[in-house]
Structure formats: structure tokens, C-alpha cells
Write an enzyme that holds these catalytic residues in place. Structure first.
Site, PDB file in Angstrom:
ATOM      1  N   SER A  60       0.825  -1.209   0.000  1.00 30.58           N
ATOM      2  CA  SER A  60       0.000   0.000   0.000  1.00 30.58           C
ATOM      3  C   SER A  60       0.857   1.255   0.000  1.00 30.58           C
ATOM      4  O   SER A  60       1.972   1.248   0.556  1.00 30.58           O
ATOM      5  CB  SER A  60      -0.864  -0.001   1.269  1.00 30.58           C
ATOM      6  OG  SER A  60      -1.470   1.266   1.458  1.00 30.58           O
ATOM      7  N   TYR A 120      -1.469  -0.130  10.394  1.00 37.02           N
ATOM      8  CA  TYR A 120      -1.766  -0.743   9.092  1.00 37.02           C
ATOM      9  C   TYR A 120      -0.574  -0.584   8.137  1.00 37.02           C
ATOM     10  O   TYR A 120      -0.084  -1.549   7.553  1.00 37.02           O
ATOM     11  CB  TYR A 120      -3.027  -0.115   8.489  1.00 37.02           C
ATOM     12  CG  TYR A 120      -3.201  -0.452   7.026  1.00 37.02           C
ATOM     13  CD1 TYR A 120      -3.535  -1.733   6.622  1.00 37.02           C
ATOM     14  CD2 TYR A 120      -2.986   0.519   6.031  1.00 37.02           C
ATOM     15  CE1 TYR A 120      -3.660  -2.051   5.277  1.00 37.02           C
ATOM     16  CE2 TYR A 120      -3.108   0.211   4.696  1.00 37.02           C
ATOM     17  CZ  TYR A 120      -3.443  -1.078   4.320  1.00 37.02           C
ATOM     18  OH  TYR A 120      -3.558  -1.384   2.991  1.00 37.02           O
ATOM     19  N   LYS A 131       2.162  -3.403   6.445  1.00 34.86           N
ATOM     20  CA  LYS A 131       2.439  -3.560   5.012  1.00 34.86           C
ATOM     21  C   LYS A 131       3.940  -3.438   4.747  1.00 34.86           C
ATOM     22  O   LYS A 131       4.496  -4.169   3.932  1.00 34.86           O
ATOM     23  CB  LYS A 131       1.644  -2.528   4.196  1.00 34.86           C
ATOM     24  CG  LYS A 131       0.158  -2.843   4.118  1.00 34.86           C
ATOM     25  CD  LYS A 131      -0.077  -4.141   3.370  1.00 34.86           C
ATOM     26  CE  LYS A 131      -1.514  -4.608   3.415  1.00 34.86           C
ATOM     27  NZ  LYS A 131      -1.726  -5.909   2.764  1.00 34.86           N
TER      28      LYS A 131
HETATM   29  O1  UPG Z   1     -16.184  11.949   3.128  1.00 34.27           O
HETATM   30  C1  UPG Z   1     -14.963  12.109   2.957  1.00 34.27           C
HETATM   31  C2  UPG Z   1     -14.069  11.025   2.809  1.00 34.27           C
HETATM   32  C3  UPG Z   1     -12.717  11.282   2.648  1.00 34.27           C
HETATM   33  N1  UPG Z   1     -12.269  12.557   2.596  1.00 34.27           N
HETATM   34  C4  UPG Z   1     -10.835  12.832   2.338  1.00 34.27           C
HETATM   35  O2  UPG Z   1     -10.522  12.203   1.102  1.00 34.27           O
HETATM   36  C5  UPG Z   1      -9.153  11.818   1.087  1.00 34.27           C
HETATM   37  C6  UPG Z   1      -9.088  10.355   0.704  1.00 34.27           C
HETATM   38  O3  UPG Z   1      -9.610   9.589   1.769  1.00 34.27           O
HETATM   39  P1  UPG Z   1      -9.828   8.018   1.698  1.00 34.27           P
HETATM   40  O4  UPG Z   1     -10.625   7.659   0.515  1.00 34.27           O
HETATM   41  O5  UPG Z   1     -10.339   7.586   3.034  1.00 34.27           O
HETATM   42  O6  UPG Z   1      -8.359   7.442   1.419  1.00 34.27           O
HETATM   43  P2  UPG Z   1      -6.970   7.645   2.180  1.00 34.27           P
HETATM   44  O7  UPG Z   1      -7.158   8.174   3.550  1.00 34.27           O
HETATM   45  O8  UPG Z   1      -6.077   8.406   1.257  1.00 34.27           O
HETATM   46  O9  UPG Z   1      -6.480   6.129   2.330  1.00 34.27           O
HETATM   47  C7  UPG Z   1      -6.640   5.165   1.288  1.00 34.27           C
HETATM   48  O10 UPG Z   1      -5.512   5.122   0.480  1.00 34.27           O
HETATM   49  C8  UPG Z   1      -4.324   4.687   1.124  1.00 34.27           C
HETATM   50  C9  UPG Z   1      -3.237   4.605   0.096  1.00 34.27           C
HETATM   51  O11 UPG Z   1      -2.943   5.854  -0.438  1.00 34.27           O
HETATM   52  C10 UPG Z   1      -4.547   3.316   1.736  1.00 34.27           C
HETATM   53  O12 UPG Z   1      -3.426   2.964   2.467  1.00 34.27           O
HETATM   54  C11 UPG Z   1      -5.749   3.301   2.631  1.00 34.27           C
HETATM   55  O13 UPG Z   1      -5.968   1.974   3.050  1.00 34.27           O
HETATM   56  C12 UPG Z   1      -6.932   3.801   1.866  1.00 34.27           C
HETATM   57  O14 UPG Z   1      -8.054   3.859   2.718  1.00 34.27           O
HETATM   58  C13 UPG Z   1      -8.616  12.113   2.490  1.00 34.27           C
HETATM   59  O15 UPG Z   1      -7.951  13.346   2.455  1.00 34.27           O
HETATM   60  C14 UPG Z   1      -9.883  12.254   3.350  1.00 34.27           C
HETATM   61  O16 UPG Z   1      -9.738  13.118   4.441  1.00 34.27           O
HETATM   62  C15 UPG Z   1     -13.130  13.631   2.755  1.00 34.27           C
HETATM   63  O17 UPG Z   1     -12.704  14.792   2.760  1.00 34.27           O
HETATM   64  N2  UPG Z   1     -14.457  13.376   2.916  1.00 34.27           N
END
Ligand code: UPG
Length: 326
Positions: free
Chosen positions: A117, A141, A145
């Protein structure tokens, strides 16, 4: 070749199984069905229900099914949950991998593809994350990985096992509505959920040092990701002793605000987002350099963010028929 696909009943695993069988490879799914769904396993593909922690069952499966390569996707993947349950994550993701590798090397299986990841990088302070960017994971997590990559590589060095660790960036989309992610843990389904509830989508923080102040990520279609597994598996098969570590992304940064705008446009909702406090631990920007995988395997992503959102939405509407807008 017969590929054992652990976690093959999961969201990403089911896409890998499909890509493998469409490419003419034999697949066997090994899944404990803790979050996997048996119906995702296509007809004609054997499903063995078991945990990778079960050494005996793993060994028996490798022998019974004449397995000649493993793609290991089984594991726990929720960053927040891993903070509360670190021992559980280390057991499932690190000990489960160690047991599997022991069985694989004892059986003399020559190839091993490991699901890693972008979480291994933590909070990278670079425009584009290359495979040489330092790994400083920010959650248990991400640690599991990274430890998994070390285990895989050390085993390869010691035994000649060919290995590939694939660092997924932000995975989205579906190859078919019935294969869509049923979890609501990432931005695309989380925004779908809010829209379906007639509530505004949420932006977690708009004061980051990015062009529009919201976090920037590199989204990758699950179908492209699955194709990358096929390419990696084939590369290992044809060149023994390889040890690959590869980013799987597109090299295109998309902000949270842009994602929400596009989701609104594609779903036919027109719901402006509201801004909430930052979510702890979110890096401002994580965008891959995807050059190495193109050079090493000739793989390149084919699908854009629109494809990801539209295909994920079809899956969402299948589960929530009332969500559709005419
Ligand atoms: O309703 C929402 C949901 C998410 N976010 C933002 O959107 C971005 C992406 O969030 P998310 O889709 O939860 O992904 P990440 O936090 O970037 O994590 C994902 O991507 C990573 C790899 O880059 C993996 O390790 C994780 O398992 C996977 O959940 C982040 O800045 C969040 O804060 C919002 O602002 N509003």
C-alpha cells in the site's frame, strides 16, 4: 500456472481473479470470508475457505491444487481500526503472511505477488512519490504492510522465491456492479452515502498547503490495478529470482473538492459539500510516480476518475436502488 489468490473473495481480490482467468490463467481462491463474499468467486474457480494463519490448511491447499504461484491479498485494511487493534493487524497481516511464506517455500512454489500500500510512505513530502521515497508509515496498518514487504523480500533473497510488492494508491471503481466495494470507508462510497441520505458531502479540512486547500490523492481504477497483478505475476513466472517493488497509481493528483464536484456531476446530484475539521493523520498530498511499473512491466492505467466514479455508482445503485436520479 495455477495461482492461489488469497483474499480472492474481497473487493480487489475478486477483480484480480477475474483479470487472471480472463488472461487464461488458472485461479484458486483462498479466503476466510471474514469480509469476502463467496458469490464474488466466479463459477469454475475453486474456493477454499480458510485463514492464512492456518498453516496446515494452506499447505494442503498448495499441494491439492498444484499451486505454482501466489497472489496474496488477504488481510486487514482499515487505517483507523489498526490504531485501535494493532495486535490484530500484526497478527493478520504479518503473522498471516509469515505462515503463508513458510508454506510457499516449503512447497517450492516459485512466485509470490504481495498486496502492499501507499500507506508505507506515511506523509511523503514530495510532489511525486517514487519507490525510493523513504517509507515512514503513520499507522499500524502501514507498518504491517512495510513489515510484510521486508518479509517477502528477505524470503526471496534466502530462497530464490520471485517476488513483487505492489504499492496500491487510492483504489476506486468496479469492473461490474456486483463486484463493487460494499464497504463505506473511502471517499467515493462515503460521498455516495451522504448524497443518498440527502445530506451534504463532507470535506475533511480545506486548509492544507494544496491548490484548493483540500487533500490530493492519486486514484486508480480497480480494473487497472487487477491488470497490474496479471502483469506482475507473468513477469515473475518468466524471470525467476526477481524482486520487484512497484507503485500502482496514475501520477495524477485529484483534490477532495474536485472529487466531490465530479461525483455530484456524474450521479446527477448537485449537493455542495460542507467543510469539517481535518481528519487526524491525513497527508496533504500523495501522488505516485508510476514510471517504474511502466518500465518494468509495460503496464499503464487505462481508466480515468470519471470511469471510477461511474462504475462505482452503478454498484452503489445496485445495492441502494432509491439512490438513482433519473
Ligand atoms: O467523506 C470524505 C471522505 C474522505 N475525505 C478525504 O478524502 C481523502 C481520501 O480519503 P480516503 O478515501 O479515506 O483514502 P486515504 O485516507 O487516502 O487512504 C486510502 O488510500 C491509502 C493509500 O494511499 C490506503 O493505504 C488506505 O488503506 C486507503 O483507505 C482524504 O484526504 C480524506 O480526508 C473527505 O474529505 N471526505
Amino acid at each position: 500456472m495455477t495461482w492461489l489468490i488469497t483474499g480472492g473473495a474481497g473487493y480487489i481480490g475478486a477483480h484480480v481473479v477475474r483479470a487472471m482467468t480472463e488472461a487464461g490463467e488458472q485461479a484458486v481462491v483462498y479466503d476466510d470470508l471474514s469480509t469476502g463474499i463467496a458469490e464474488r468467486v466466479p463459477e469454475g474457480v475453486p474456493l477454499v475457505v480458510g485463514s492464512t494463519l492456518d498453516a496446515e490448511r494452506v499447505a494442503r491447499t498448495l499441494a491439492d491444487q498444484d499451486v505454482t504461484g501466489v497472489v496474496h491479498l488477504a488481510g486487514k485494511k482499515q487505517v483507523g481500526e489498526s490504531v485501535d487493534l494493532p495486535l490484530h493487524y500484526y497478527r493478520e497481516n504479518v503473522e498471516g503472511l509469515r505462515v503463508l511464506l513458510e508454506a510457499v517455500t516449503t512447497a517450492g512454489v516459485p512466485s509470490f505477488v504481495f498486496s502492499s500500500s501507499a500507506a508505507v510512505y506515511g506523509m511523503p513530502d514530495v510532489e511525486l512519490v517514487t519507490e525510493e521515497t523513504p517509507c515512514v508509515p503513520m499507522s499500524p496498518y502501514g507498518e504491517t504492510k512495510l513489515a510484510g514487504e521486508w518479509l517477502v523480500r528477505a524470503t526471496g533473497r534466502a530462497t530464490g522465491l520471485s517476488t513483487a510488492s505492489l504499492r496500491y494508491f487510492n483504489v476506486a471503481g468496479a469492473g461490474a456492479p456486483e463486484l463493487a466495494d460494499v464497504g463505506v470507508f473511502n471517499i467515493v462510497p462515503m460521498v455516495f452515502e451522504k448524497l443518498t441520505e440527502n445530506a451534504p458531502p463532507r470535506i475533511f479540512g480545506d486548509d492544507y498547503a494544496t491548490p484548493d486547500g483540500t487533500c490530493v490523492r492519486d486514484y486508480i481504477h480497480v480494473v487497472d490495478l487487477a491488470e497490474a497483478h496479471v502483469a506482475a505475476a507473468r513477469a515473475l513466472q518468466t524471470s525467476p529470482g526477481r524482486a520487484l517493488t512497484l507503485n500502482i497509481g496514475r501520477g495524477e493528483g485529484v483534490s477532495v473538492r474536485e472529487m466531490i464536484d465530479r461525483i455530484n456531476a456524474i450521479t446527477g446530484y448537485d449537493r455542495p459539500p460542507t467543510v469539517h475539521p481535518r481528519r487526524p493523520g491525513d497527508p496533504a498530498r500523495v501522488v505516485a510516480s508510476a514510471d517504474r511499473i511502466t518500465t518494468e512491466l509495460g503496464w499503464k492505467a487505462k481508466h480515468d476518475v470519471e470511469d471510477m466514479i461511474a462504475s462505482a455508482w452503478e454498484g452503489w445503485v445496485r445495492l441502494h436502488p432509491g439512490a438513482a436520479r433519473s
